[in-house]
Design a protein around this motif. Structure first.
Motif, PDB file in Angstrom:
ATOM      1  N   SER A 112       0.829  -1.210   0.000  1.00 33.93           N
ATOM      2  CA  SER A 112       0.000   0.000   0.000  1.00 33.93           C
ATOM      3  C   SER A 112       0.862   1.259   0.000  1.00 33.93           C
ATOM      4  O   SER A 112       0.547   2.242  -0.680  1.00 33.93           O
ATOM      5  N   ARG A 113       1.945   1.229   0.747  1.00 31.70           N
ATOM      6  CA  ARG A 113       2.873   2.364   0.709  1.00 31.70           C
ATOM      7  C   ARG A 113       3.454   2.522  -0.695  1.00 31.70           C
ATOM      8  O   ARG A 113       3.622   3.636  -1.198  1.00 31.70           O
ATOM      9  N   GLY A 114       3.765   1.375  -1.316  1.00 29.97           N
ATOM     10  CA  GLY A 114       4.292   1.416  -2.683  1.00 29.97           C
ATOM     11  C   GLY A 114       3.308   2.052  -3.646  1.00 29.97           C
ATOM     12  O   GLY A 114       3.698   2.827  -4.523  1.00 29.97           O
ATOM     13  N   ARG A 115       2.007   1.734  -3.493  1.00 26.85           N
ATOM     14  CA  ARG A 115       1.003   2.330  -4.371  1.00 26.85           C
ATOM     15  C   ARG A 115       0.959   3.848  -4.208  1.00 26.85           C
ATOM     16  O   ARG A 115       0.780   4.580  -5.186  1.00 26.85           O
ATOM     17  N   LEU A 116       1.129   4.329  -2.978  1.00 26.04           N
ATOM     18  CA  LEU A 116       1.157   5.776  -2.762  1.00 26.04           C
ATOM     19  C   LEU A 116       2.352   6.418  -3.450  1.00 26.04           C
ATOM     20  O   LEU A 116       2.251   7.509  -4.029  1.00 26.04           O
ATOM     21  N   LEU A 117       3.496   5.740  -3.388  1.00 26.43           N
ATOM     22  CA  LEU A 117       4.678   6.273  -4.040  1.00 26.43           C
ATOM     23  C   LEU A 117       4.521   6.260  -5.556  1.00 26.43           C
ATOM     24  O   LEU A 117       4.960   7.185  -6.250  1.00 26.43           O
ATOM     25  N   HIS A 118       3.893   5.221  -6.084  1.00 29.44           N
ATOM     26  CA  HIS A 118       3.610   5.190  -7.519  1.00 29.44           C
ATOM     27  C   HIS A 118       2.664   6.337  -7.903  1.00 29.44           C
ATOM     28  O   HIS A 118       2.826   6.949  -8.957  1.00 29.44           O
ATOM     29  N   LYS A 119       1.694   6.607  -7.058  1.00 29.15           N
ATOM     30  CA  LYS A 119       0.770   7.706  -7.335  1.00 29.15           C
ATOM     31  C   LYS A 119       1.521   9.037  -7.360  1.00 29.15           C
ATOM     32  O   LYS A 119       1.284   9.881  -8.233  1.00 29.15           O
ATOM     33  N   LEU A 120       2.433   9.204  -6.401  1.00 34.37           N
ATOM     34  CA  LEU A 120       3.260  10.406  -6.386  1.00 34.37           C
ATOM     35  C   LEU A 120       4.076  10.509  -7.675  1.00 34.37           C
ATOM     36  O   LEU A 120       4.190  11.577  -8.284  1.00 34.37           O
TER      37      LEU A 120
ATOM     38  N   ASP B 241       3.344   9.259 -10.597  1.00 34.11           N
ATOM     39  CA  ASP B 241       2.458   9.604 -11.714  1.00 34.11           C
ATOM     40  C   ASP B 241       2.159  11.100 -11.729  1.00 34.11           C
ATOM     41  O   ASP B 241       2.092  11.722 -12.794  1.00 34.11           O
ATOM     42  N   LEU B 242       1.958  11.676 -10.549  1.00 38.43           N
ATOM     43  CA  LEU B 242       1.692  13.115 -10.476  1.00 38.43           C
ATOM     44  C   LEU B 242       2.912  13.923 -10.896  1.00 38.43           C
ATOM     45  O   LEU B 242       2.801  14.960 -11.569  1.00 38.43           O
ATOM     46  N   MET B 243       4.105  13.448 -10.490  1.00 38.61           N
ATOM     47  CA  MET B 243       5.327  14.116 -10.929  1.00 38.61           C
ATOM     48  C   MET B 243       5.493  14.018 -12.438  1.00 38.61           C
ATOM     49  O   MET B 243       5.916  14.967 -13.098  1.00 38.61           O
ATOM     50  N   GLU B 244       5.145  12.860 -12.991  1.00 40.74           N
ATOM     51  CA  GLU B 244       5.205  12.674 -14.444  1.00 40.74           C
ATOM     52  C   GLU B 244       4.267  13.658 -15.133  1.00 40.74           C
ATOM     53  O   GLU B 244       4.620  14.292 -16.129  1.00 40.74           O
ATOM     54  N   ARG B 245       3.075  13.791 -14.599  1.00 37.46           N
ATOM     55  CA  ARG B 245       2.085  14.691 -15.193  1.00 37.46           C
ATOM     56  C   ARG B 245       2.578  16.135 -15.226  1.00 37.46           C
ATOM     57  O   ARG B 245       2.381  16.852 -16.208  1.00 37.46           O
ATOM     58  N   ASP B 246       3.233  16.543 -14.147  1.00 39.38           N
ATOM     59  CA  ASP B 246       3.640  17.950 -14.010  1.00 39.38           C
ATOM     60  C   ASP B 246       5.139  18.141 -14.217  1.00 39.38           C
ATOM     61  O   ASP B 246       5.714  19.104 -13.739  1.00 39.38           O
ATOM     62  N   ARG B 247       5.788  17.212 -14.943  1.00 38.10           N
ATOM     63  CA  ARG B 247       7.239  17.259 -15.026  1.00 38.10           C
ATOM     64  C   ARG B 247       7.758  18.555 -15.639  1.00 38.10           C
ATOM     65  O   ARG B 247       8.792  19.076 -15.221  1.00 38.10           O
ATOM     66  N   ALA B 248       7.054  19.092 -16.641  1.00 37.65           N
ATOM     67  CA  ALA B 248       7.530  20.325 -17.280  1.00 37.65           C
ATOM     68  C   ALA B 248       7.489  21.491 -16.301  1.00 37.65           C
ATOM     69  O   ALA B 248       8.391  22.335 -16.270  1.00 37.65           O
ATOM     70  N   LEU B 249       6.444  21.535 -15.478  1.00 38.70           N
ATOM     71  CA  LEU B 249       6.340  22.612 -14.499  1.00 38.70           C
ATOM     72  C   LEU B 249       7.375  22.459 -13.403  1.00 38.70           C
ATOM     73  O   LEU B 249       8.027  23.429 -13.004  1.00 38.70           O
ATOM     74  N   LEU B 250       7.559  21.223 -12.916  1.00 40.23           N
ATOM     75  CA  LEU B 250       8.540  20.986 -11.854  1.00 40.23           C
ATOM     76  C   LEU B 250       9.959  21.299 -12.302  1.00 40.23           C
ATOM     77  O   LEU B 250      10.795  21.730 -11.507  1.00 40.23           O
TER      78      LEU B 250
ATOM     79  N   ASN C 252      12.618  15.349 -18.024  1.00 48.21           N
ATOM     80  CA  ASN C 252      12.350  13.920 -17.834  1.00 48.21           C
ATOM     81  C   ASN C 252      12.736  13.518 -16.421  1.00 48.21           C
ATOM     82  O   ASN C 252      13.659  12.759 -16.197  1.00 48.21           O
ATOM     83  N   ILE C 253      12.027  14.057 -15.464  1.00 45.87           N
ATOM     84  CA  ILE C 253      12.375  13.826 -14.066  1.00 45.87           C
ATOM     85  C   ILE C 253      12.106  12.390 -13.665  1.00 45.87           C
ATOM     86  O   ILE C 253      12.856  11.791 -12.922  1.00 45.87           O
ATOM     87  N   VAL C 254      11.005  11.826 -14.142  1.00 45.72           N
ATOM     88  CA  VAL C 254      10.558  10.531 -13.644  1.00 45.72           C
ATOM     89  C   VAL C 254      10.636   9.490 -14.740  1.00 45.72           C
ATOM     90  O   VAL C 254       9.800   9.449 -15.624  1.00 45.72           O
ATOM     91  N   PRO C 255      11.654   8.632 -14.741  1.00 41.96           N
ATOM     92  CA  PRO C 255      11.710   7.553 -15.713  1.00 41.96           C
ATOM     93  C   PRO C 255      10.725   6.457 -15.336  1.00 41.96           C
ATOM     94  O   PRO C 255      10.124   6.486 -14.271  1.00 41.96           O
ATOM     95  N   GLY C 256      10.553   5.471 -16.203  1.00 40.81           N
ATOM     96  CA  GLY C 256       9.593   4.399 -15.932  1.00 40.81           C
ATOM     97  C   GLY C 256       9.985   3.566 -14.733  1.00 40.81           C
ATOM     98  O   GLY C 256      11.157   3.350 -14.467  1.00 40.81           O
ATOM     99  N   PHE C 257       8.985   3.093 -13.998  1.00 40.22           N
ATOM    100  CA  PHE C 257       9.227   2.246 -12.839  1.00 40.22           C
ATOM    101  C   PHE C 257       9.618   0.845 -13.263  1.00 40.22           C
ATOM    102  O   PHE C 257       9.216   0.352 -14.308  1.00 40.22           O
ATOM    103  N   GLY C 258      10.362   0.193 -12.430  1.00 40.06           N
ATOM    104  CA  GLY C 258      10.536  -1.243 -12.565  1.00 40.06           C
ATOM    105  C   GLY C 258       9.301  -1.917 -12.004  1.00 40.06           C
ATOM    106  O   GLY C 258       8.374  -1.256 -11.537  1.00 40.06           O
TER     107      GLY C 258
ATOM    108  N   HIS D 133      12.608   7.189  -7.817  1.00 41.24           N
ATOM    109  CA  HIS D 133      11.949   8.469  -8.018  1.00 41.24           C
ATOM    110  C   HIS D 133      12.565   9.621  -7.245  1.00 41.24           C
ATOM    111  O   HIS D 133      12.450  10.768  -7.651  1.00 41.24           O
ATOM    112  N   MET D 134      13.195   9.325  -6.160  1.00 41.66           N
ATOM    113  CA  MET D 134      13.715  10.416  -5.348  1.00 41.66           C
ATOM    114  C   MET D 134      15.234  10.457  -5.318  1.00 41.66           C
ATOM    115  O   MET D 134      15.798  11.401  -4.799  1.00 41.66           O
ATOM    116  N   GLY D 135      15.893   9.441  -5.905  1.00 39.15           N
ATOM    117  CA  GLY D 135      17.327   9.401  -5.739  1.00 39.15           C
ATOM    118  C   GLY D 135      18.172   9.413  -6.980  1.00 39.15           C
ATOM    119  O   GLY D 135      19.278   9.908  -6.966  1.00 39.15           O
ATOM    120  N   ILE D 136      17.699   8.904  -8.121  1.00 39.23           N
ATOM    121  CA  ILE D 136      18.653   8.638  -9.188  1.00 39.23           C
ATOM    122  C   ILE D 136      19.035   9.871  -9.980  1.00 39.23           C
ATOM    123  O   ILE D 136      20.114   9.922 -10.536  1.00 39.23           O
TER     124      ILE D 136
END
Length: 387
Positions: free
Chosen positions: A100-108, A110-119, A129-135, A145-148
Motif C-alpha cells: 500500500s505504501r508502494g502504491r502511494l509512491l507510484h501515485k506520487l 504519476d503526479l510528478m510525471e504529469r507535471d514534469r515540465a512545471l517541476l 524527464n524527471i521521472v523515468p519508468g518504474f521497474g 523516483h527520489m534518488g537517481i
C-alpha cells in the motif's frame, strides 16, 4: 534529465532506456496561479504561528511572485510532533502494509510525471524527464523516483558547520552533509579535446553554475592549452540565454540579487588579479538576474576565483606541465567533493583518480551519477554518503 545511468540526455529524444516511445518535447511553461503558500504539516495547510511571511521573486524578471508563510521554531515543533505521532505503533502509517505504501509512491510518481515540465521549469533542457519508468517492484520506488536523478545541487559549508554544531549538542544526531566544492578537472594532452571542452563546460555552466559539483577549476596540459581555451570560448558564446520557462533555453538567471552581486564581485576580482577574461563577465542589459557565461584563462592558484566557490557561471582555466603538478594543485583546496580526468590512457586515468582527494572522480565525462554509486565529499565538502 541529468546523467541517469552514467549518461547525460538532452530531453529532445526523450529516450527512456527501456524501449518505450520517447516523451514529447514540452512546450514553454506558463506561470500558473499560486495556490499554496502555507506550511504543510500533518497533511494540512497551516499559517505561521507567529504570522511571519517571506517574499519570493522571479529572478528572470524581478517581479514578485507571492508571499509564503515562514516557519519558526513553534511551527517546526508542531511538524516534529506530527511526524513522531505518525511513527507510533497503531498509527495509520504504521498499520499500512508495504504494498500500500508502494502504491502511494507510484501515485506520487504519476503526479510528478504529469507535471514534469512545471517541476523542471528553469532547469536546462533535458531535466524535464524527471521521472523515468518504474521497474516492476514497488520497493524500488523511493530510489528510482527520489534518488537517481540529481536535478540541482545546493550546498553551503558554513551552514553545514552550523548543522554539525547543533547536532553535536542534541543527542548525537547522525548528520549527513553534502556541501560545497571547488571541483578540479584535469585535461591531458592525449584526451579527446572536444569532448573535454563540452563536458567541462556542462559541468561549469549547468544551472548557471549554481551547483556544488560545478567544474570551476579546469587544469589543461600546456601542449593543448591555447586550443582548449579557444574552443571553450567558442562553446560558451553559443549558449542560449533566455526565458527559463522556455525549454529551448539552456542558460537562465541567477537565483537572487545577493548571489548575482556576489558573482559579479568575484568576476571583477579575477580581472583585477590578472586573469584574462576571454568572454562574458557581465550582466545582461535586460531585466532579470542574468550573467553571461564567463570564461577566464591564465588563472593562477592564489586568485580568489581559483579558491572561492563562486556558485555562478564562471569557468576558470589553468595551465599545467606535469601530471604530479596537476594532482598537487587540484588537491590544494579545502574542498573535496568531485573531480574529473580527461585522458585516453587508462593507466593514467586510474592512477590520477586514486590520487585525487575527492568523493567522486569522473573519467572522460562530468556529472554522470548512478543511484548505485555513493556520492559525497571529503574535507570541507561534507561527510557521509548519499545514493
Amino acid at each position: 534529465r541529468m546523467a541517469q545511468n552514467g549518461t547525460t540526455e538532452n530531453g529532445v529524444t526523450g529516450a527512456n532506456g527501456d524501449g518505450s516511445p520517447p516523451m514529447p518535447f514540452p512546450q514553454p511553461v506558463k506561470v500558473q496561479e499560486i495556490r499554496h503558500t502555507k506550511i504543510f504539516i500533518n497533511n494540512e495547510w497551516h499559517t505561521s504561528l507567529k504570522g511571519k511571511t517571506f517574499q519570493t521573486f522571479n529572478p528572470a524578471t524581478g517581479v514578485k511572485i507571492c508571499e509564503v508563510e515562514e516557519a519558526d521554531k513553534a511551527d517546526v515543533d508542531k511538524a516534529v510532533k506530527a511526524a513522531r505521532a505518525a511513527s507510533q505503533r497503531g498509527s495509520p502509517w504504521r498499520r499500512m502494509d508495504v504494498s500500500s505504501r508502494g502504491r502511494l509512491l507510484h501515485k506520487l510518481a504519476d503526479l510528478m510525471e504529469r507535471d514534469r515540465a512545471l517541476l523542471a521549469a528553469g532547469f536546462p533542457p533535458g531535466v524535464v524527464n524527471i521521472v523515468p519508468g518504474f521497474g516492476p517492484t514497488a520497493g524500488a520506488a523511493i530510489a528510482r523516483h527520489m534518488g537517481i536523478d540529481k536535478v540541482a545541487f545546493t550546498g553551503s559549508t558554513k551552514v553545514g558547520q552550523l548543522i554539525k554544531e547543533a547536532a553535536a549538542k542534541s543527542n548525537l544526531k547522525r548528520v549527513t552533509l553534502e556541501l560545497g566544492g571547488k571541483n578540479p578537472c584535469i585535461v591531458f594532452a592525449d584526451s579527446d579535446l572536444q569532448l573535454a571542452v563540452e563536458e567541462t563546460q556542462k559541468g561549469a555552466f549547468f544551472n548557471q553554475g549554481q551547483c556544488c559539483t560545478a567544474a570551476s577549476r579546469v587544469f589543461v596540459e600546456e601542449q593543448v592549452y591555447e586550443e582548449f581555451v579557444r574552443r571553450s570560448v567558442e562553446s560558451a558564446k553559443s549558449i542560449v540565454i533566455g526565458d527559463p520557462l522556455d525549454p529551448r533555453t539552456s542558460h537562465g538567471p541567477q537565483i537572487d540579487q545577493k548571489q548575482f552581486d556576489k558573482i559579479l564581485e568575484l568576476i571583477d576580482s579575477g580581472k583585477k588579479e590578472g586573469a584574462k577574461l576571454e568572454c562574458g563577465g557581465v550582466a545582461m542589459e535586460d531585466t532579470g538576474l542574468y550573467i553571461q557565461p564567463t570564461v577566464f584563462s591564465h588563472v593562477k592558484d592564489h586568485m580568489r576565483i581559483a579558491k572561492e566557490e563562486i556558485f555562478g557561471p564562471v569557468q576558470c582555466i589553468f595551465r599545467f606541465k606535469s601530471q604530479q603538478e596537476a594532482i598537487e594543485r587540484a588537491n590544494s583546496t579545502e574542498y573535496g567533493l568531485a573531480s574529473a580526468v580527461f585522458t585516453r590512457n587508462l593507466d593514467r586515468a586510474l592512477s590520477v583518480s586514486a590520487a585525487l582527494e575527492t568523493g567522486t572522480v569522473w573519467v572522460n565525462c562530468y556529472n554522470a551519477l548512478h543511484a548505485q554509486a555513493p556520492f559525497g565529499g571529503y574535507k570541507m565538502s561534507g561527510n557521509g554518503r548519499e545514493l
